[in-house]
Every structure is written in structure tokens, then in C-alpha cells.
Motif scaffolding. Structure first.
Motif, short mmCIF file in Angstrom:
data_model
loop_
_atom_site.label_atom_id
_atom_site.label_comp_id
_atom_site.label_asym_id
_atom_site.label_seq_id
_atom_site.Cartn_x
_atom_site.Cartn_y
_atom_site.Cartn_z
N LEU A 18 -4.52 27.47 101.78
CA LEU A 18 -3.83 28.76 102.00
C LEU A 18 -2.40 28.57 102.50
CD1 LEU A 18 -3.81 31.82 102.03
CD2 LEU A 18 -4.97 31.76 104.25
N PRO A 19 -2.13 27.64 103.45
CA PRO A 19 -0.74 27.45 103.87
C PRO A 19 0.19 27.11 102.70
CG PRO A 19 -2.19 26.42 105.46
CD PRO A 19 -3.06 26.84 104.29
N MET A 20 -0.24 26.20 101.82
CA MET A 20 0.60 25.82 100.68
C MET A 20 0.87 27.02 99.77
SD MET A 20 2.15 23.20 99.22
CE MET A 20 1.34 21.62 99.44
N PHE A 21 -0.16 27.83 99.56
CA PHE A 21 -0.01 29.04 98.74
C PHE A 21 1.04 29.97 99.35
CE2 PHE A 21 -1.22 33.51 98.11
CZ PHE A 21 -1.11 33.61 96.73
N LEU A 22 0.98 30.15 100.68
CA LEU A 22 1.94 31.04 101.35
C LEU A 22 3.35 30.47 101.31
CD1 LEU A 22 -0.24 32.05 104.44
CD2 LEU A 22 0.32 33.46 102.45
N TRP A 23 3.49 29.16 101.57
CA TRP A 23 4.82 28.55 101.54
C TRP A 23 5.42 28.65 100.14
CZ3 TRP A 23 2.35 23.70 104.11
CH2 TRP A 23 2.10 23.97 105.46
N ARG A 24 4.59 28.48 99.13
CA ARG A 24 5.08 28.55 97.74
C ARG A 24 5.62 29.95 97.44
NH1 ARG A 24 0.82 26.21 95.39
NH2 ARG A 24 1.77 24.15 95.39
N ASN A 25 4.97 30.96 98.00
CA ASN A 25 5.39 32.34 97.74
C ASN A 25 6.51 32.81 98.65
OD1 ASN A 25 3.53 33.78 95.62
ND2 ASN A 25 2.22 32.40 96.75
N MET A 26 6.68 32.15 99.79
CA MET A 26 7.77 32.50 100.71
C MET A 26 9.11 31.94 100.25
SD MET A 26 6.52 31.67 104.57
CE MET A 26 4.97 32.29 105.18
N GLY A 27 9.06 30.79 99.61
CA GLY A 27 10.29 30.05 99.32
C GLY A 27 11.10 30.61 98.17
N GLU A 28 12.29 30.10 98.06
CA GLU A 28 13.15 30.44 96.93
C GLU A 28 12.64 29.71 95.68
OE1 GLU A 28 15.66 32.59 97.18
OE2 GLU A 28 15.19 32.85 99.31
N PRO A 29 12.96 30.23 94.48
CA PRO A 29 12.55 29.54 93.26
C PRO A 29 13.00 28.09 93.26
CG PRO A 29 13.44 31.70 92.73
CD PRO A 29 13.68 31.48 94.20
N GLY A 30 12.08 27.17 93.00
CA GLY A 30 12.41 25.75 92.96
C GLY A 30 12.35 25.05 94.31
#
Length: 203
Positions: A29-41
Motif C-alpha cells: 500500500l505505501p508504494m501504491f500511495l507514493w506512486r500516486n502522490m508523485g509527479e509523472p516519472g
């Protein structure tokens, strides 16, 4: 073989270990959230490390303990007091996958919350988790908390059994809102341990 086990406060230099282990504890879940929080790329692990390096906030290295065996990092735990009262008013801004977890946390305001506990695979079976959970309990008592709480996936039966043996009881559950790489269905289980009968170690 006698191994030297040491538990210490985490430092900023530990954030890469914290990020890996917290994602392991959080079942992706943390990785999923970080992926969606971040800027593209943007690298989600880099964003996780940036967040872990903050001085404030629940997800900060300052709330983490590291366990070393013979000087090598074997595991970690992240724990802190939940707010009391617990305000769910900001839930509309939260991703749907997080809402069941926040609703469960809100049921135990003021408890000492074990947000994450994880051990590197090659150190499992050596008492790392037991030592870390014992440290969380001592920290909670020192902070005058009257209970400990945590959330575990219903699919993680090994962890549930471990917590039951430590004296935790299941209080409530919420359905898992599925996310890529996470548990397929099941429930998030809120478990808690009463500390009110134990003497506080606080000043």
C-alpha cells in the motif's frame, strides 16, 4: 550461535531501509500511495524516502526504531500515539484505499499505534518481531498510553496469530479497498492490547 541484538532510534541515514520495510509491512500500500502522490516519472521509492526523512508527521524516521543483529539492520517498527480526539473530517481528501484504515484508527483514539513492523526475510525466525513489539509496548507505557493498537490484513494469518499470542484482541474490521499489488479482498482487522493494568514507566 550467539547474536548481538540491539534496538536503537532510527536516523535520517536509515530512510532507505525504512521505505523498503514499511512497504513490506504495508503489503504494497505505501508504494501504491507514493506512486500516486508523485509527479509523472518520479521514483516512488525516492518520494517515500523524502517523506520518511521529514522531522514531523506520523511517517517520519523520528517515530521509527531499528533492530540490528551484529551491526546489520534486521528490522524496524514505526509507532506513535494516535490523536485524541481523532478527526475524520479530512477523509474526503484521502484515497479510497486509505479510508477503511482511518475509520479503524478513529475507533482507538489516543492509543499507541503500531503503524508498521517488518523484518528482512533472511533475519526471520530470530525473535526480531517479538523484540520490536516489546519495545513498542515499553515506549507506549513510557508515554502513559493505556492501550496499543495495530491493523493487519485478514489474509495475513501468521501475523494475526503472532499478535494474539502477544495479548492483542480483534476489535473491528473494514473491507479492504483493493489496489494493484495489494491483498485481493479480505478485511483490515483492528487489534488492540489493553495496557491500563500495567504500571506506566513515564515520569
Amino acid at each position: 550461535v550467539n547474536l548481538f541484538m540491539k534496538i536503537r532510534d532510527a536516523t535520517v541515514s536509515d530512510v532507505e531501509h525504512l521505505v523498503f520495510l514499511i512497504n513490506l509491512a504495508g503489503e504494497g500500500l505505501p508504494m501504491f500511495l507514493w506512486r500516486n502522490m508523485g509527479e509523472p516519472g518520479q521514483d516512488p521509492l525516492a518520494l517515500g524516502a523524502f517523506r520518511a526523512a521529514r522531522e514531523k508527521g506520523s511517517f517520519s524516521y523520528r517515530n521509527a526504531k531499528i533492530l540490528e543483529i551484529d551491526g546489520v539492520i534486521a528490522g524496524m517498527t514505526l509507532s506513535y500515539a494516535l490523536p485524541d480526539p481523532y478527526d475524520l473530517g479530512v477523509m474526503d481528501d484521502c484515497p479510497a484505499v486509505v479510508r477503511p484504515l482511518l475509520e479503524l484508527e478513529a475507533m482507538v483514539p489516543g492509543s499507541w499505534y503500531v503503524n508498521a513492523i517488518a523484518t528482512y526475510e533472511h533475519f526471520r525466525g530470530r525473535g526480531v518481531a517479538s523484540a520490536l513489539m516489546s519495545t513498542c509496548e515499553k515506549t507506549a507505557l513510557a508515554a502513559s498510553a493505556t492501550s496499543l493498537s495495530l491493523i493487519v490484513s485478514s489474509e495475513n494469518r501468521l501475523a494475526q496469530s503472532f499478535y494474539l499470542k502477544l495479548g492483542y484482541e480483534e476489535l473491528a474490521s473494514q473491507p479492504v479497498n483493493s489496489f494493484p499489488g495489494g491483498p485481493a479482498g479480505g478485511q483490515w482487522l483492528l487489534m488492540a492490547k489493553d495496557l491500563s493494568s500495567q504500571p506506566s514507566t513515564g515520569a
